[in-house]
Each structure stands twice: as C-alpha cells, then as structure tokens.
Motif scaffolding. Sequence first.
Motif, mmCIF file in Angstrom:
data_model
loop_
_atom_site.group_PDB
_atom_site.id
_atom_site.type_symbol
_atom_site.label_atom_id
_atom_site.label_comp_id
_atom_site.label_asym_id
_atom_site.label_seq_id
_atom_site.Cartn_x
_atom_site.Cartn_y
_atom_site.Cartn_z
ATOM 1 N N UNK A 193 0.815 -1.213 0.000
ATOM 2 C CA UNK A 193 0.000 0.000 0.000
ATOM 3 C C UNK A 193 0.852 1.268 0.000
ATOM 4 N N UNK A 194 2.147 1.121 -0.098
ATOM 5 C CA UNK A 194 3.076 2.243 -0.195
ATOM 6 C C UNK A 194 3.316 2.556 -1.677
ATOM 7 N N UNK A 195 3.011 3.785 -2.134
ATOM 8 C CA UNK A 195 3.207 4.118 -3.551
ATOM 9 C C UNK A 195 4.619 3.842 -4.050
ATOM 10 N N UNK A 196 5.610 3.940 -3.159
ATOM 11 C CA UNK A 196 6.992 3.681 -3.571
ATOM 12 C C UNK A 196 7.198 2.248 -4.032
ATOM 13 N N UNK B 174 1.942 10.946 -9.329
ATOM 14 C CA UNK B 174 3.402 10.800 -9.252
ATOM 15 C C UNK B 174 4.004 11.949 -8.467
ATOM 16 N N UNK B 175 3.540 13.162 -8.753
ATOM 17 C CA UNK B 175 4.085 14.326 -8.060
ATOM 18 C C UNK B 175 3.630 14.375 -6.613
ATOM 19 N N UNK B 176 2.344 14.097 -6.378
ATOM 20 C CA UNK B 176 1.812 14.178 -5.015
ATOM 21 C C UNK B 176 2.449 13.144 -4.100
ATOM 22 N N UNK B 177 2.703 11.952 -4.622
ATOM 23 C CA UNK B 177 3.227 10.862 -3.791
ATOM 24 C C UNK B 177 4.744 10.733 -3.863
ATOM 25 N N UNK B 178 5.396 11.528 -4.708
ATOM 26 C CA UNK B 178 6.847 11.483 -4.802
ATOM 27 C C UNK B 178 7.385 10.184 -5.361
ATOM 28 N N UNK B 179 6.758 9.679 -6.414
ATOM 29 C CA UNK B 179 7.149 8.396 -6.998
ATOM 30 C C UNK B 179 8.229 8.608 -8.058
ATOM 31 N N UNK B 180 9.262 7.785 -8.028
ATOM 32 C CA UNK B 180 10.313 7.793 -9.053
ATOM 33 C C UNK B 180 9.862 6.880 -10.190
ATOM 34 N N UNK B 181 9.577 7.468 -11.347
ATOM 35 C CA UNK B 181 9.034 6.688 -12.462
ATOM 36 C C UNK B 181 10.106 6.179 -13.424
ATOM 37 N N UNK B 182 11.363 6.423 -13.126
ATOM 38 C CA UNK B 182 12.430 6.107 -14.081
ATOM 39 C C UNK B 182 12.490 4.625 -14.435
ATOM 40 N N UNK C 213 -6.059 -11.421 0.745
ATOM 41 C CA UNK C 213 -4.794 -11.135 1.404
ATOM 42 C C UNK C 213 -3.654 -10.861 0.422
ATOM 43 N N UNK C 214 -3.879 -11.107 -0.867
ATOM 44 C CA UNK C 214 -2.844 -10.849 -1.877
ATOM 45 C C UNK C 214 -3.087 -9.535 -2.621
ATOM 46 N N UNK C 215 -4.166 -8.824 -2.284
ATOM 47 C CA UNK C 215 -4.513 -7.595 -3.002
ATOM 48 C C UNK C 215 -3.989 -6.380 -2.231
ATOM 49 N N UNK C 216 -3.231 -5.541 -2.914
ATOM 50 C CA UNK C 216 -2.707 -4.308 -2.328
ATOM 51 C C UNK C 216 -3.328 -3.126 -3.062
ATOM 52 N N UNK C 217 -4.038 -2.291 -2.320
ATOM 53 C CA UNK C 217 -4.753 -1.163 -2.925
ATOM 54 C C UNK C 217 -4.112 0.148 -2.506
ATOM 55 N N UNK C 218 -3.668 0.917 -3.484
ATOM 56 C CA UNK C 218 -3.093 2.236 -3.235
ATOM 57 C C UNK C 218 -4.110 3.273 -3.698
ATOM 58 N N UNK C 219 -4.827 3.858 -2.743
ATOM 59 C CA UNK C 219 -5.823 4.875 -3.066
ATOM 60 C C UNK C 219 -5.131 6.221 -3.241
ATOM 61 N N UNK C 220 -5.327 6.840 -4.378
ATOM 62 C CA UNK C 220 -4.669 8.122 -4.642
ATOM 63 C C UNK C 220 -5.125 9.195 -3.658
ATOM 64 N N UNK C 221 -6.412 9.153 -3.264
ATOM 65 C CA UNK C 221 -6.949 10.170 -2.354
ATOM 66 C C UNK C 221 -6.305 10.099 -0.981
#
Length: 345
Positions: free
Chosen positions: A131-134, A157-165, A208-216
Amino acid sequence: MLNRRHLMAGAGTLAALLVATGLTSPALAQTTDIRFTLDWRFEGPAAGFLLAEDNGYFAEEGLNVTIDTGNGSVEAIPRVATGAYNMGFGDINSLIKFLDEDPTQNVKAVMMVYERPTFAVVGRKSLGVTEDPASLEGKTLGAPPPDGAFAQWPAFVEAAGIDTSEITIESIGFPVREPMLAQGDVDAVFGFAFSVILNLKANGVPDEDIATILMAENGLNLYGNAILVNTDFAAENPEAVQGVLRALAKGFADAVADPAAGAAAVLARNETLNLEIETERLEMANAMNIKTPYVVENGFGGIDPDRLAASIETLGISMGLQGNVTAEDVFDDSFLPPAEERMLP
C-alpha cells in the motif's frame, strides 16, 4: 348523464385551469427525452441511476431518460460535449483538462457523485506491491488509456513522490485488466478501487494478496466522477436538467439505504453478474466515495468551490494546464435541488 364529449371537455377545462394556476405536475407536461451515458457498464455503483428510473423518479419529473453504458470515465466527456448525449457521468478532473485545452467545448459538471475519487493503483502483494506508492517503482503497470485513474497518474506521481524512471506502463484493454494482473502479466493496474478489487477476487486472487493504493489517501485531494451536461441542452432545457438531478438525488439515496435493491436493479440489466458481488461493490462505493463525511454534513451532489479551485491548481502543476479554466467554468451548481433534498440516509 354526461357523454364522452362532455367528459373530454371537462378534462380539457381542468387541464387549462391547472396550467393557469401553476398546479400542473411534470408528468402532465410534455415528456422530455434525455440521452444519458454512464462511465462504464452496469455494475453496483450505477444503482443510483437505475433506481431513479425503476422507482419512477424520472417519470415524476416528466422525463424519458435512456441510460447507456460507457467505455471509461474519460470518454463520457466528449460524448456529452458533442451532443451525442445530453447528459452523462464522467471524471471531473479529465473534464478540467478537456476544457483547459478548449474552453469553448459545450460541457459542464452539475452534480458531484464521487465526492472522494475512487482512483487507485491495485497490485498483488505476491508481486511486490504494497500500500506504499513507492512499491510501484521498478514495476510494470497495466493502464487502460480511457481510464480516469490512469489520467491522474502524472498528478499522483508528483503528489506521492514516486520515481518513475524504472516503471513500465503497458497499455491494456479494460476486459483483460484484472485477468492480466491475476496471471502475473503485470504487477499492478490502474482503475476504480471497487471495480478492480472485486474483479480480481472473481479471477481467483485472494483478499490477502490484493494491495490497494488509493490516490486520495496519498496526497491527491481531488474530486471524482460527476454528472455532466451539454451546456446547449441545459440552456434550452433548464427544468429538465433540474428534474434529472432531483431524480438522481432520490435514486442515490435509495441505493445508500438499500444496497441489495440497488444491486438487483443492476442485475436486471446484466444477468451475468452476481448479486452478492454487486451488492458489495455498491457498498464499497457508498462508503469510500458517495456517502463521505462531507456529504453527510452538506448533502449529496455539491462541492466546496475552494477545494475545486485548489484541485485545478494541483492539476495545473502536474498535468501542464494552461490556466484557461476556473472552478466556475467547470462546475455549475445552479441546477441542484436545495441541500435538504439531497441528504443521504
């Protein structure tokens, strides 16, 4: 004894009297036909629209509303803007981008449905997504191009500080989105949380195998899907637009009060679905997106203009908006019923 001519004359006199005194009901007036497009197919979260039809709320307003399925919450916007549909249901953030590119387009939002957006990136823990955007860094993400969640990827990407490289985005179709994730062909997918999660479960992926990253919940304070209207149609038919919104306020209230009945209305249009799954999907949408704390306090359908203005600023930075639109250009609350008529049970 009165004959038929006398009865018809009497009815005509009564109708004229009702018109003169302003006591006519919408049902006695000429019926207005409205073409309405959803964002997606008939599933649980569409229950509010369908109950407005099934429970007679459109008919009470003198409306004949034809509800069609859609191909994504982004594609609903040009459908309405071009007049192919009079009204529809689509992503307000994509609408902001659409109007920023061409402010002359004939489309505006008039009622908020998803007060919190359901945008999510959903992955599998067994594939290294949490559940961590990283955790998305270095992964392959499946993205249907017309999807509203994918449209917000630059902002997220900008809000969560994700490195998309080292992130790979693979364009995929809606029908294969969950099957590809279930098979491990991609590590995560973009979509509406309540749809992807339940579709994954239907494809054999355990909870138990599903990881949900809610943008909000990770820095993206945006609105979600709203009712859209073609502005030319609204100018010519303001009472019809008001009637649609009154009917939808009742329909969504019914869907919140009785999710099982809402899911049954969905299955009446799509018998291939499962009642239990669609009830759960609707309950998830009600809890996460529709009956939020803001809506409980302020009523269904409205917005906070300052929050919408702030979201436009957010999108301006992350999506390269040209600054051609304001909150007033995007959302018109003048067709909404009074707040007391929009409270959810």
